[in-house]
Design an enzyme around this catalytic site. Structure first.
Site, short mmCIF file in Angstrom:
data_model
loop_
_atom_site.label_atom_id
_atom_site.label_comp_id
_atom_site.label_asym_id
_atom_site.label_seq_id
_atom_site.Cartn_x
_atom_site.Cartn_y
_atom_site.Cartn_z
CD GLU A 94 -2.35 -2.06 0.67
OE1 GLU A 94 -3.28 -2.55 0.03
OE2 GLU A 94 -1.44 -2.76 1.15
CE1 TYR A 96 0.17 3.82 5.20
CE2 TYR A 96 -0.61 1.65 4.52
CZ TYR A 96 -0.87 2.95 4.94
OH TYR A 96 -2.17 3.38 5.09
NE ARG A 144 -2.71 -5.18 2.63
CZ ARG A 144 -3.96 -5.62 2.54
NH1 ARG A 144 -4.34 -6.61 3.33
NH2 ARG A 144 -4.80 -5.07 1.70
CG HIS A 182 -2.87 4.59 0.81
ND1 HIS A 182 -4.11 4.00 0.80
CD2 HIS A 182 -2.24 4.11 1.91
CE1 HIS A 182 -4.22 3.19 1.85
NE2 HIS A 182 -3.10 3.23 2.53
CD GLN A 272 -21.00 8.31 1.56
OE1 GLN A 272 -21.73 8.94 2.33
NE2 GLN A 272 -21.45 7.87 0.40
#
Length: 691
Positions: A94, A96, A144, A182, A272
């Site tokens: 992701e 990181y 991961r 991201h 949301q």
């Protein structure tokens, strides 16, 4: 949460002990270092390269700092074991910190942790090696692994396979699938992503490295029990991972075990109330399950049976009314739920027609099933409520809840001449098929509804028959897409082509040129407010909606000074000169005001769809109830209709239901906002203004 001291480990025991009270239950903790994604000026990274989505340039970790960081990972794993966790997941994807070291995109070092791929993956290998040495052999280590970076300068497929083999050699027990950074401009978890849309990546690793004995785990947009079973049955993975679905329904596994999948409150992937809240330092919750994140505050109240059962009328079976009615009945009240429509759902029945929002069908299915199992609710559909006949007459109620929703605004005839021209239509009529728009369309209003309608218009296809679906080799099937709409969410293959994902993974990062279907219409999306349209959309999904419309060639324009008139030629608008000057197709026109170089020009459109907001739908019904003295409450759009907000509507419905015994007319039932989130909001606004 942080775990770097023994005292913090003691605090974590509250979590692990709660899990271990159930036979066979296990819990692992994820260890994550954000690296350059840190929201603070002390962020570090492999190299001083600022993230496109970050505010600060990271400080480059020294060789000594790298060693210290590796030890921090190992210490954290040991403390997790001490705290009672059964394992840890090391976040290596992701985008990181560990992922930043792996990718040449962010790693420009010239020491032993940079340069060659072997050097760039040394941090990952050393972290696993020292974590393994710091814990008992039975303690589970999950890694991961970023199998598909979806950014320029990401890993090649050969490198992904090589690292997977090395991780197994270092003692990893499970390899989880990481998809996308991201900062990647490809959706990976939003509702528009097909279900289990990336499980093919996990399968590709199984096929590329058949000698691996470490179980591989698939993830991303796996939200229902049957989807899990499909992934496993196809052999895509050995395990499946879910996160947001547990916010939507903590009982999802129990319901699956009891063969009650139809009762699952499905995660719709909207982000949301979960991720958007997280990035605003608000309590992470769930749009379809407002109790999530507030279990200690709301859980006991929802479970508590009322000591004074009352007859309650709920008018409106949209998100707010459904939430209120079901919770009231569960607590022992007698509820009559009215709606003038012949189906439940309110605005959700429009949302589910928008390409990419097919998951909204699931929420309506959930409430339909829930109503069948809730004897305390009498459902009266196709009933337009009259206060004197239905609420104040023979069926006298102790309290009334108005969840009557909204009514769309129209063009103001005092401002826009020809506001009643046949070209001017409502977004409701467009979405429901009452109006078939022409090839050129202007959409007035660029809020959430304006974006949804524009999405609908550019994807609508007259040759698409209702009920037709497409099944891909990856197993994603949608058979209930709206009529005359082609959605990329219906097909894994089409989704990957549309967003430029290289399923062969022959290119670094797994990205190629996108191949989108041609837009069905030319659309002009307009707003009065200055700045870029869509600025108020969801933090983690707004960019997706803007990108979708940009791909379809939608002309998005803010700063419209006036909608002058609508006539047979089209929509006449007064525009101020944009910063970049005039450009096609919004060029030309007559100079009306030399002082600001504004121009009035005609957009030669066939239809003008009005999405300029809405007003609460209360009317005489609300006035009659107030005059009668019957305690009356407003929730959802009937309470405030600034922007359609199903999250607030469902939350208000539930909060009213647990407080109705003591609530007073005029009370507003909103989720509390922390001072931390307000502070972050102000800081971000300041940073964006001064960027």
């Amino acid at each position: 949460a942080k775990l770097s001291t023994a005292s913090e480990a003691a605090m974590h025991k509250e979590v692990t002990e709660a899990v271990h009270q159930y036979d066979g239950a296990k819990i692992a903790m994820q260890i994550l270092h954000s690296g350059r994604y840190g929201y603070h000026p002390l962020a570090v990274g492999p190299s001083p390269i600022k993230a496109p989505i970050g505010f600060f340039t990271p400080r480059e970790l020294s060789a000594k700092g790298v060693e210290s960081t590796i030890d921090d990972y190992a210490r954290c794993a040991a403390l997790a074991s001490e705290a009672g966790y059964d394992g840890v997941e090391i976040m290596g994807s992701e985008g990181y910190l560990i992922n930043q070291f792996i990718a040449a995109r962010t790693n420009k070092r010239r020491d032993e942790y940079g340069g060659s791929y072997s050097n760039r993956t040394k941090l990952a290998r050393e972290v696993v090696k020292r974590c393994r040495a710091a814990v008992d052999p039975s303690f589970v280590l999950i890694f991961r692994l970023s199998m598909l970076d979806l950014v320029e300068g990401g890993s090649s497929w050969e490198e992904v396979v090589e690292l997977a083999r090395e991780l197994e050699a270092q003692g990893v027990d499970v390899i989880n699938t990481g998809i996308g950074w991201h900062e990647a401009r490809i959706p990976t978890i939003a509702t528009s992503v097909p279900r289990a849309g990336f499980s093919w990546v996990t399968r590709k690793l199984k096929e590329s490295a058949p000698e691996l004995t470490t179980p591989l785990c698939a993830t991303n947009r796996i939200n229902m029990p049957h989807t899990c079973e499909q992934v496993l049955a196809r052999g895509d993975a050995d395990l499946v991972s879910m996160a947001r679905p547990f916010l939507a329904d903590p009982e999802i596994v129990n319901k699956a075990a009891q063969d009650k999948a139809e009762e699952v409150n499905t995660c719709i992937g909207c982000n949301q109330a979960c991720l958007d809240h997280t990035f605003k330092l608000m309590t992470a919750s769930c749009l379809v399950n407002p109790v999530a994140g507030y279990e200690l505050e709301l859980g006991p109240k929802v479970a508590a049976q009322t000591a004074s059962a009352q007859r309650v009328a709920v008018v409106g079976a949209g998100p707010a009314g459904l939430s209120a009615a079901c919770t009231l009945a569960d607590r022992g009240h007698s509820v009559t739920l009215f709606d003038s429509s012949h189906e439940i759902g309110g605005q959700f029945n429009l949302a589910k027609l928008v390409p990419g929002k097919e998951e909204f069908h699931e929420t309506l299915r959930y409430f339909s099933e829930r109503l069948k199992r809730t004897p305390g609710v009498e459902l009266k559909l196709g009933t337009r409520v009259d206060a004197n006949r239905d609420l104040l007459g023979g069926q006298r109620f102790d309290k009334v809840v108005l969840a009557t929703g909204v009514t769309p605004r129209t063009l103001d005839p005092a401002v826009t001449l020809g506001s009643d021209h046949p070209k001017v239509v409502s977004y409701r009529d467009v979405l429901t098929g009452k109006v078939e728009c022409g090839r050129q369309v202007a959409v007035v209003g660029a809020g959430g509804i304006g974006f949804d309608v524009s999405e609908f218009l550019v994807h609508q296809n007259k040759n698409k028959k209702e009920g037709e679906g497409e099944e891909e080799e990856h197993g994603s099937t949608v058979t209930d897409s709206p009529a005359e709409a082609v959605s990329d969410s219906a097909s894994v293959g089409r989704f990957m082509e549309h967003w430029g994902v290289d399923t062969a993974h022959t290119h670094r990062g797994g990205i190629v040129a996108a191949k989108s279907l041609p837009a069905q219409r030319e659309v002009f999306l307009l707003q009065r407010k200055g700045g870029k349209p869509g600025a108020g959309l969801g933090k983690t999904t707004g960019w997706i909606h803007r990108a979708e419309l940009a791909k379809a060639g939608v002309h998005m324009r803010g700063g419209v000074k006036k909608y002058v008139r609508v006539d047979d030629d089209g929509l006449w608008v007064k525009l101020g000169k944009p910063k970049g000057g005039w450009s096609d197709p919004l060029k030309g026109g007559e100079v009306e005001d030399p002082t600001d170089e504004s121009r009035t020009l005609c957009l030669e459109v066939d239809h003008v769809v009005v999405c300029a907001g809405q007003e609460p739908l209360r009317g005489e019904l609300h006035e009659s109830l107030l005059k009668s003295g019957v305690p009356t409450f407003l929730i959802g759009g009937a309470e405030a209709a600034n922007e359609l907000d199903a999250k607030r509507a469902m939350d208000q419905g539930l909060r009213l239901a647990v407080e109705i015994e003591t609530a007073k007319t005029g009370d507003v039932f909103n989720q509390p906002v922390s001072w931390e989130s307000e502070l972050v909001k102000q800081v971000r606004n300041f940073a964006e203004r001064n960027h």
